[in-house]
Design a protein around this motif. Sequence first.
Motif, mmCIF file in Angstrom:
data_model
loop_
_atom_site.group_PDB
_atom_site.id
_atom_site.type_symbol
_atom_site.label_atom_id
_atom_site.label_comp_id
_atom_site.label_asym_id
_atom_site.label_seq_id
_atom_site.Cartn_x
_atom_site.Cartn_y
_atom_site.Cartn_z
ATOM 1 N N ILE A 34 33.819 -28.688 33.139
ATOM 2 C CA ILE A 34 33.154 -27.248 32.760
ATOM 3 C C ILE A 34 31.912 -27.639 33.181
ATOM 4 C CG2 ILE A 34 32.246 -26.268 30.481
ATOM 5 C CD1 ILE A 34 35.123 -26.477 30.789
ATOM 6 N N GLY A 35 31.676 -26.096 33.853
ATOM 7 C CA GLY A 35 30.177 -25.898 34.555
ATOM 8 C C GLY A 35 29.432 -24.804 33.704
ATOM 9 N N TRP A 36 28.366 -24.659 33.907
ATOM 10 C CA TRP A 36 27.201 -23.680 33.140
ATOM 11 C C TRP A 36 26.618 -23.125 34.482
ATOM 12 C CZ3 TRP A 36 26.999 -21.432 28.800
ATOM 13 C CH2 TRP A 36 27.650 -22.133 27.718
ATOM 14 N N PHE A 37 26.694 -21.875 34.630
ATOM 15 C CA PHE A 37 26.133 -21.024 35.748
ATOM 16 C C PHE A 37 25.318 -19.923 34.995
ATOM 17 C CE2 PHE A 37 28.449 -22.257 39.520
ATOM 18 C CZ PHE A 37 29.387 -22.999 38.848
ATOM 19 N N ARG A 38 24.177 -19.463 35.873
ATOM 20 C CA ARG A 38 23.361 -18.490 35.226
ATOM 21 C C ARG A 38 23.233 -17.383 36.477
ATOM 22 N NH1 ARG A 38 17.918 -21.659 34.364
ATOM 23 N NH2 ARG A 38 16.995 -21.913 36.562
ATOM 24 N N GLN A 39 22.741 -16.287 36.137
ATOM 25 C CA GLN A 39 22.759 -15.176 36.935
ATOM 26 C C GLN A 39 21.466 -14.129 36.395
ATOM 27 O OE1 GLN A 39 25.974 -12.664 38.295
ATOM 28 N NE2 GLN A 39 25.061 -12.281 40.165
ATOM 29 N N ALA A 40 20.536 -14.295 37.207
ATOM 30 C CA ALA A 40 19.292 -13.438 36.877
ATOM 31 C C ALA A 40 19.489 -12.060 37.705
ATOM 32 C CB ALA A 40 18.120 -14.161 37.142
ATOM 33 N N PRO A 41 18.826 -10.899 37.134
ATOM 34 C CA PRO A 41 19.030 -9.802 37.855
ATOM 35 C C PRO A 41 18.353 -9.573 39.327
ATOM 36 C CG PRO A 41 18.051 -9.313 35.578
ATOM 37 C CD PRO A 41 18.122 -10.836 35.931
ATOM 38 N N GLY A 42 19.250 -9.245 40.014
ATOM 39 C CA GLY A 42 19.107 -9.259 41.390
ATOM 40 C C GLY A 42 19.293 -10.434 42.292
ATOM 41 N N LYS A 43 19.805 -11.509 41.829
ATOM 42 C CA LYS A 43 20.077 -12.885 42.437
ATOM 43 C C LYS A 43 21.370 -13.394 42.154
ATOM 44 C CE LYS A 43 15.405 -14.687 41.378
ATOM 45 N NZ LYS A 43 14.574 -15.897 41.022
ATOM 46 N N SER A 49 24.696 -26.761 35.557
ATOM 47 C CA SER A 49 24.856 -28.039 35.108
ATOM 48 C C SER A 49 26.395 -27.988 35.225
ATOM 49 C CB SER A 49 24.520 -28.369 33.589
ATOM 50 O OG SER A 49 24.914 -29.642 33.499
ATOM 51 N N CYS A 50 27.169 -29.396 35.020
ATOM 52 C CA CYS A 50 28.544 -29.598 34.907
ATOM 53 C C CYS A 50 28.760 -30.951 34.420
ATOM 54 C CB CYS A 50 29.237 -29.505 36.395
ATOM 55 S SG CYS A 50 30.879 -29.905 36.358
ATOM 56 N N ILE A 51 29.566 -30.858 33.561
ATOM 57 C CA ILE A 51 30.275 -32.273 32.707
ATOM 58 C C ILE A 51 31.881 -32.397 33.180
ATOM 59 C CG2 ILE A 51 30.788 -30.887 30.833
ATOM 60 C CD1 ILE A 51 29.413 -33.446 29.176
ATOM 61 N N SER A 52 32.189 -33.535 33.304
ATOM 62 C CA SER A 52 33.366 -34.045 33.695
ATOM 63 C C SER A 52 34.362 -33.864 32.456
ATOM 64 C CB SER A 52 33.574 -35.773 34.003
ATOM 65 O OG SER A 52 33.027 -36.427 33.094
ATOM 66 N N LYS A 99 37.159 -25.678 35.817
ATOM 67 C CA LYS A 99 38.117 -26.150 36.978
ATOM 68 C C LYS A 99 38.988 -27.148 36.528
ATOM 69 C CE LYS A 99 34.401 -28.621 39.409
ATOM 70 N NZ LYS A 99 33.914 -28.901 40.754
ATOM 71 N N GLY A 100 40.095 -27.083 37.172
ATOM 72 C CA GLY A 100 41.096 -27.964 37.068
ATOM 73 C C GLY A 100 40.812 -29.404 37.833
ATOM 74 N N PHE A 101 39.783 -30.217 37.778
ATOM 75 C CA PHE A 101 39.495 -31.380 38.190
ATOM 76 C C PHE A 101 38.775 -32.048 37.143
ATOM 77 C CE2 PHE A 101 40.609 -30.714 42.754
ATOM 78 C CZ PHE A 101 40.412 -29.159 42.829
ATOM 79 N N VAL A 102 39.279 -33.461 37.016
ATOM 80 C CA VAL A 102 38.405 -34.269 35.867
ATOM 81 C C VAL A 102 37.032 -34.253 36.156
ATOM 82 C CG1 VAL A 102 40.828 -35.081 35.153
ATOM 83 C CG2 VAL A 102 39.426 -36.351 36.819
ATOM 84 N N LEU A 103 36.788 -34.630 37.496
ATOM 85 C CA LEU A 103 35.322 -34.994 37.782
ATOM 86 C C LEU A 103 34.687 -33.645 38.370
ATOM 87 C CD1 LEU A 103 35.493 -38.206 39.517
ATOM 88 C CD2 LEU A 103 34.692 -37.804 37.148
ATOM 89 N N CYS A 104 33.458 -33.700 38.351
ATOM 90 C CA CYS A 104 32.715 -32.060 38.922
ATOM 91 C C CYS A 104 32.667 -32.169 40.185
ATOM 92 C CB CYS A 104 31.223 -32.306 38.169
ATOM 93 S SG CYS A 104 31.012 -31.857 36.241
ATOM 94 N N GLY A 105 32.473 -33.234 40.933
ATOM 95 C CA GLY A 105 32.312 -33.516 42.277
ATOM 96 C C GLY A 105 31.073 -32.874 43.020
ATOM 97 N N ALA A 106 31.106 -33.083 44.330
ATOM 98 C CA ALA A 106 29.914 -32.866 44.974
ATOM 99 C C ALA A 106 29.799 -30.952 45.040
ATOM 100 C CB ALA A 106 30.073 -33.210 46.375
#
Length: 127
Positions: A34-43, A49-52, A99-106
């Motif tokens: 599971i990942g956390w993403f963010r999006q600011a206006p215009g960016k 972060s991501c956790i396995s 995402k369908g992977f047990v590890l976050c990965g590079a």
Amino acid sequence: QLQLVESGGGLVQPGGSLRLSCAGSGGAWHYDSIGWFRQAPGKEREGVSCISSNGDTSDYADSVKGRFTISRDNFGNMAYLQMNSLKPEDTAVYYCAAKGFVLCGANWNVTHEYDFWGQGTQVTVSS
């Protein structure tokens, strides 16, 4: 089909804290990182972060290291992002993704690596 719903956003003063939640349903939650993403206006959307899948490993963007903590509860199909010492530059819409992977990965911070996304929750850091 995994469905994700974020909650916990809001308005907070600089230096304050918020905890975001991500509820998963309808899919293989236990096998996904599971990942956390963010999006600011215009960016562009950026990885926070991501956790396995079993919660043993995690990754963080340099901008949030030491301030944010990711966790998950696989019994309840929940993931969390504890955000402390918030800054105005943390203001953004925050999304959880799976995402369908047990590890976050590079490539944990690459958006197209993720298959499922929530609708986002707004975080505003302002005095």
